[in-house]
Enzyme design. Structure first.
Site, mmCIF file in Angstrom:
data_model
loop_
_atom_site.group_PDB
_atom_site.id
_atom_site.type_symbol
_atom_site.label_atom_id
_atom_site.label_comp_id
_atom_site.label_asym_id
_atom_site.label_seq_id
_atom_site.Cartn_x
_atom_site.Cartn_y
_atom_site.Cartn_z
ATOM 1 N N CYS A 76 0.835 -1.194 0.000
ATOM 2 C CA CYS A 76 0.000 0.000 0.000
ATOM 3 C C CYS A 76 0.878 1.256 0.000
ATOM 4 O O CYS A 76 1.449 1.589 -1.024
ATOM 5 C CB CYS A 76 -1.012 -0.050 1.130
ATOM 6 S SG CYS A 76 -2.425 1.053 0.862
ATOM 7 N N HIS A 166 -3.730 -5.008 0.031
ATOM 8 C CA HIS A 166 -3.241 -5.585 1.289
ATOM 9 C C HIS A 166 -3.322 -7.110 1.231
ATOM 10 O O HIS A 166 -4.408 -7.674 1.369
ATOM 11 C CB HIS A 166 -4.097 -5.092 2.457
ATOM 12 C CG HIS A 166 -3.817 -3.687 2.858
ATOM 13 N ND1 HIS A 166 -3.367 -3.362 4.114
ATOM 14 C CD2 HIS A 166 -3.917 -2.518 2.179
ATOM 15 C CE1 HIS A 166 -3.210 -2.051 4.189
ATOM 16 N NE2 HIS A 166 -3.534 -1.515 3.029
ATOM 17 N N GLU A 168 -2.502 -9.122 3.466
ATOM 18 C CA GLU A 168 -2.849 -9.630 4.796
ATOM 19 C C GLU A 168 -4.322 -9.443 5.142
ATOM 20 O O GLU A 168 -4.797 -9.960 6.150
ATOM 21 C CB GLU A 168 -1.972 -8.943 5.863
ATOM 22 C CG GLU A 168 -2.427 -7.571 6.298
ATOM 23 C CD GLU A 168 -2.244 -6.444 5.287
ATOM 24 O OE1 GLU A 168 -2.739 -5.338 5.561
ATOM 25 O OE2 GLU A 168 -1.634 -6.655 4.226
#
Length: 185
Positions: A76, A166, A168
């Site tokens: 990001c 992202h 994650e």
């Protein structure tokens, strides 16, 4: 060891937990980076974070010092930061993507991922890469199917990778697969 440089983001420890599935992880705030930890690390992660890459001159110095010497991954803001250091302009998007799931597609034959492969990813950003963008050894490898915004880049020569999304996030399907592939490159 993987060294995560935190840009004061609430997602950073999710990034730490995800990368800890693959190696030992250390994490420090961007303004408290420990040089001995960077030297020990095989990989440096630039975390997500608020603001603009120009707000983090310490991270720029780290990038310039270790480019080509360590594997570097940007997520990001980290994605934007690496491109910013390579001379790119980072601009505001018309639409803000916070907690938004997008379909992205691998668009480049030079990618570690198969051209045409689709991924569902979680996005949390209001800035984007202004294109066109040209830099030696950097290839945009994934784009949002709807907006065509650059969502990933690879520099396989210097082992530098970035995700605008992202990996994650719970909104990213197969985020661990993406990370495992990059770490094994």
């Amino acid at each position: 060891m993987i060294y995560v440089i935190d840009h004061n983001d609430s997602f950073t420890h999710n990034v730490v937990h995800q990368f800890a599935l693959f190696d030992k992880v250390e994490c420090d705030n961007y303004d408290k980076v420990r040089e001995n930890k960077i030297k020990q690390a095989s990989t440096i992660i630039f975390s997500p974070g608020p603001g603009n890459p120009k707000d983090y001159p310490i991270t720029s110095k780290i990038y310039k010092k270790y480019k080509g010497k360590k594997r570097i991954i940007g997520i990001c803001l980290g994605f934007q930061h690496i491109l910013f250091c390579e001379g790119a302009r980072i601009i505001e998007q018309k639409k803000i993507y916070h907690g938004y799931q997008s379909n992205i597609k691998v668009i480049n034959n030079k990618s570690l991922f198969q051209k045409g492969k689709l991924f569902k990813v979680g996005r949390y950003h209001s800035l984007k890469l202004k294109e066109p963008f040209k830099s030696d050894n950097f290839e945009i490898t994934m784009r949002c199917i709807t907006s065509k915004v650059a969502m990933a880049f690879e520099n396989n020569k210097d082992k530098i990778y970035g995700f605008q999304f992202h990996p994650e996030s719970f909104l990213t399907i197969n985020g661990n697969l993406l990370i495992k592939k990059i770490l094994s490159a």
